[in-house]
Design a protein around this motif. Sequence first.
Motif, PDB file in Angstrom:
ATOM      1  N   ALA A   3       0.858  -1.190   0.000  1.00  6.84           N
ATOM      2  CA  ALA A   3       0.000   0.000   0.000  1.00  6.84           C
ATOM      3  C   ALA A   3       0.893   1.238   0.000  1.00  6.84           C
ATOM      4  CB  ALA A   3      -0.905   0.003   1.224  1.00  6.84           C
ATOM      5  N   ASN A   5       2.121   4.692   0.938  1.00  8.00           N
ATOM      6  CA  ASN A   5       1.990   5.471   2.156  1.00  8.00           C
ATOM      7  C   ASN A   5       2.505   6.886   1.894  1.00  8.00           C
ATOM      8  OD1 ASN A   5       2.173   6.650   4.696  1.00  8.00           O
ATOM      9  ND2 ASN A   5       2.750   4.726   5.682  1.00  8.00           N
ATOM     10  N   THR A   6       1.591   7.800   1.636  1.00  4.03           N
ATOM     11  CA  THR A   6       1.953   9.184   1.325  1.00  4.03           C
ATOM     12  C   THR A   6       2.686   9.845   2.479  1.00  4.03           C
ATOM     13  OG1 THR A   6       0.010   9.349  -0.091  1.00  4.03           O
ATOM     14  CG2 THR A   6       1.037  11.410   0.579  1.00  4.03           C
ATOM     15  N   ALA A   8       4.579   8.475   4.732  1.00  2.95           N
ATOM     16  CA  ALA A   8       5.958   7.968   4.793  1.00  2.95           C
ATOM     17  C   ALA A   8       6.816   8.621   3.706  1.00  2.95           C
ATOM     18  CB  ALA A   8       5.971   6.456   4.644  1.00  2.95           C
ATOM     19  N   THR A  81      -0.933  15.588   9.029  1.00  2.10           N
ATOM     20  CA  THR A  81      -1.255  14.882  10.276  1.00  2.10           C
ATOM     21  C   THR A  81      -2.116  15.726  11.215  1.00  2.10           C
ATOM     22  OG1 THR A  81       0.815  15.625  11.302  1.00  2.10           O
ATOM     23  CG2 THR A  81       0.836  13.470  10.207  1.00  2.10           C
TER      24      THR A  81
END
Length: 174
Positions: A3, A5-6, A8, A81
């Motif tokens: 998948a 992971n933007t 990351a 976030t």
Amino acid sequence: MFAFNTLALIRWAHIVAGIIWVGLLYYFNFVQMPAMAAATADENGPGPAAIGRYILPRALLWFRWAALATWGTGALYLLTTGQLLSVFTLGLSSGDTEYALALGVGVWLGTILLFNVWAILWPNQKKLMGLVSGVNEAELAKAKTRVATVARVNAVLSIPMLMFMVAGGHGVAL
């Protein structure tokens, strides 16, 4: 299945850009400035033009844009976030002082370093490299002093900046 992971990817880009930025900051302070002084003093050597003409412009290009990329990817990470306001207000807007205060101090130090790069170092470096016309000897001397002083200030501030940013991410309370 893998998948994407933007978050990351943003963190990875932030770290890589930061390594380039701080690495070049240390290069300028601990390698290039002393080398320029030695090249200027060496009567039989190639002189400082060997560094100033070929290495300095390329290193400054990477330095400026790595600074902006580091700050931008850090801000993007915090925005993604939902922590941007909390960190920039040092936790006062959220009450999360353990994380946001530590990381926020690092972020504000990084913001000061970024400002120094673009608003003080780069305009003065352009004068020293001859990219600004009509600069007299007194202005060149002043620009040289500013560059040396602000570069050293940034080198000193980079240590607590890195410490606070790492502390925030590792749950170290202040």
